[in-house]
Design an enzyme around this catalytic site. Structure first.
Site, PDB file in Angstrom:
ATOM      1  N   GLY A  45       0.841  -1.186   0.000  1.00 15.66           N
ATOM      2  CA  GLY A  45       0.000   0.000   0.000  1.00 15.66           C
ATOM      3  C   GLY A  45       0.878   1.237   0.000  1.00 15.66           C
ATOM      4  CD  GLN A  50       3.248   5.774   2.896  1.00 18.52           C
ATOM      5  OE1 GLN A  50       2.262   5.233   2.400  1.00 18.52           O
ATOM      6  NE2 GLN A  50       4.249   5.098   3.438  1.00 18.52           N
ATOM      7  CG  LEU A 109       6.823   1.166   1.766  1.00 19.78           C
ATOM      8  CD1 LEU A 109       6.198   1.450   0.405  1.00 19.78           C
ATOM      9  CD2 LEU A 109       7.988   0.209   1.638  1.00 19.78           C
ATOM     10  CG  HIS A 150      -0.655   0.884   7.355  1.00 20.54           C
ATOM     11  ND1 HIS A 150       0.193   0.565   8.388  1.00 20.54           N
ATOM     12  CD2 HIS A 150       0.067   1.649   6.495  1.00 20.54           C
ATOM     13  CE1 HIS A 150       1.381   1.117   8.159  1.00 20.54           C
ATOM     14  NE2 HIS A 150       1.324   1.771   7.014  1.00 20.54           N
ATOM     15  CG  HIS A 154       0.128   6.729   5.582  1.00 20.96           C
ATOM     16  ND1 HIS A 154       1.215   7.294   6.212  1.00 20.96           N
ATOM     17  CD2 HIS A 154       0.424   5.413   5.422  1.00 20.96           C
ATOM     18  CE1 HIS A 154       2.133   6.362   6.427  1.00 20.96           C
ATOM     19  NE2 HIS A 154       1.670   5.209   5.959  1.00 20.96           N
TER      20      HIS A 154
END
Length: 194
Positions: A45, A50, A109, A150, A154
């Site tokens: 994902g 990000q 990540l 998750h 973000h």
């Protein structure tokens, strides 16, 4: 194009993303680049914050987990969401979370080399737009729901480490500081705050 992944410590990871419309500049290219970046980083994902965008967009592919799972694991556990999905989520908003919280070892990540057991709901019902801006309301469960929750965090300015106890966070402080300072080696492109 593979984009650099924003590392822990960058303020954009703490911003609440805003909804977008189909006129968002170069959206198809951004989504294509996010898929390429996610796969190149061995992720399942990736959310827009990000890659430096404060918008409510994420991509996820839980099908990878099932295709890489050995037969023994498939037989031992009941996976209601098998064989998984590959999906773009735009302007996602949670309607409801259902079921018992269950633990799963998560990583991120943007927070490399840290993995922790995180408790999340078994199911989530979301309202979202797909890549064609078609509206959906759908319930997801299992590992797919886990990845969605998750990535959803973000776009709400939250990170998986926020679910850890204060003691656990304190124990991870040095590792987190190293990540935010760029004192870490990963096999994918990262962007560190200066």
């Amino acid at each position: 194009m593979i984009l650099p992944i924003v590392a822990y410590g960058n303020p954009i990871l703490r911003k609440v993303g805003h909804d977008i419309d189909e006129n968002y500049p170069n959206l198809d290219k951004l989504i294509e680049d996010m898929w390429e970046t996610m796969y190149a980083s061995n992720g399942v994902g990736l959310a827009a914050p990000q890659v430096g965008r404060d918008i409510r967009l994420f991509v996820m592919d839980s099908a990878q987990i099932f295709s890489n799972m050995d037969e023994k694991d498939k037989e031992e556990e009941n996976y209601p969401d098998a064989p998984g999905i590959k999906q773009v989520f735009i302007n996602a908003h949670i309607i409801e979370e259902h079921g018992d919280d269950w633990a799963y070892n998560e990583g991120c990540l943007s927070i490399p080399k840290i993995r922790e057991d995180i408790y999340r709901a078994e199911e989530v019902t979301l309202e979202y737009l797909d890549q064609n801006f078609k509206k959906h309301t759908r319930t997801f469960n299992g590992v797919t729901a886990r990845i969605i929750l998750h990535e959803y965090d973000h776009i709400d300015g939250k990170l998986f480490i926020d679910y850890l106890s204060p003691l656990k966070r304190k124990l991870l402080k040095r590792k987190l500081d190293d990540i935010s300072k760029g004192n870490i080696k990963v096999d994918y492109k990262m962007s560190f705050s200066k």
